[in-house]
Design a protein around this motif. Sequence first.
Motif, mmCIF file in Angstrom:
data_model
loop_
_atom_site.group_PDB
_atom_site.id
_atom_site.type_symbol
_atom_site.label_atom_id
_atom_site.label_comp_id
_atom_site.label_asym_id
_atom_site.label_seq_id
_atom_site.Cartn_x
_atom_site.Cartn_y
_atom_site.Cartn_z
ATOM 1 N N TYR A 7 14.480 112.436 5.295
ATOM 2 C CA TYR A 7 14.186 113.210 4.083
ATOM 3 C C TYR A 7 15.471 113.638 3.390
ATOM 4 N N LEU A 8 16.415 114.233 4.140
ATOM 5 C CA LEU A 8 17.651 114.734 3.544
ATOM 6 C C LEU A 8 18.527 113.584 3.067
ATOM 7 N N ASP A 9 18.606 112.495 3.826
ATOM 8 C CA ASP A 9 19.349 111.313 3.366
ATOM 9 C C ASP A 9 18.883 110.896 1.975
ATOM 10 N N ASN A 10 17.581 110.758 1.811
ATOM 11 C CA ASN A 10 17.026 110.310 0.527
ATOM 12 C C ASN A 10 17.246 111.341 -0.573
ATOM 13 N N ALA A 11 17.049 112.619 -0.257
ATOM 14 C CA ALA A 11 17.219 113.675 -1.256
ATOM 15 C C ALA A 11 18.657 113.734 -1.757
ATOM 16 N N LEU A 12 19.628 113.594 -0.860
ATOM 17 C CA LEU A 12 21.033 113.649 -1.277
ATOM 18 C C LEU A 12 21.447 112.403 -2.050
ATOM 19 N N LEU A 13 20.951 111.241 -1.644
ATOM 20 C CA LEU A 13 21.240 110.023 -2.407
ATOM 21 C C LEU A 13 20.712 110.150 -3.833
ATOM 22 N N ASP A 14 19.479 110.629 -3.982
ATOM 23 C CA ASP A 14 18.917 110.828 -5.316
ATOM 24 C C ASP A 14 19.719 111.869 -6.098
ATOM 25 N N HIS A 15 20.126 112.932 -5.453
ATOM 26 C CA HIS A 15 20.877 114.008 -6.111
ATOM 27 C C HIS A 15 22.212 113.484 -6.659
ATOM 28 N N VAL A 16 22.924 112.728 -5.871
ATOM 29 C CA VAL A 16 24.250 112.248 -6.254
ATOM 30 C C VAL A 16 24.182 111.037 -7.189
ATOM 31 N N LEU A 17 23.182 110.191 -6.985
ATOM 32 C CA LEU A 17 23.144 108.922 -7.721
ATOM 33 C C LEU A 17 21.891 108.792 -8.589
#
Length: 134
Positions: A7-17
């Motif tokens: 969940y956090l991996d995906n959320a941070l990828l979306d946040h940054v990119l």
Amino acid sequence: MAAKGTYLDNALLDHVLGGGDYSRPATVYVALYTSSPGPGGGGTECSGFSYARASVTNDGTNWDAASSGSKQNNADISFPTASGEGWGDVTHFGIWDNSTGGNLLYYGPLGSTKTINDGDTPKLLAYSLTITEA
């Protein structure tokens, strides 16, 4: 060393990119496990006998500033007293965004196995959890 949940991996990828913004939770909940969770959760979280995840205000008082890709807990993290029976041999932790269910943010092994017996009040001492970004 701790790993991020899916969940956090995906959320941070979306946040940054170019995806949706990620807002950190105001409170995180530390769970104890008798077998390791994985990126999507799982494992065997302690349950029953007064067990509850420990709530931690998610701020600079309870977590130090990141340095060299690592962060640690600045304060002790206390759990309820085991009542009626113990919780078993605790080997891992998880950090969640909810007191029950929710999304697994980080997980990893504890420094050593701790047997939680009836009447024990488990505590993770300050600086005992290290979260490292790979």
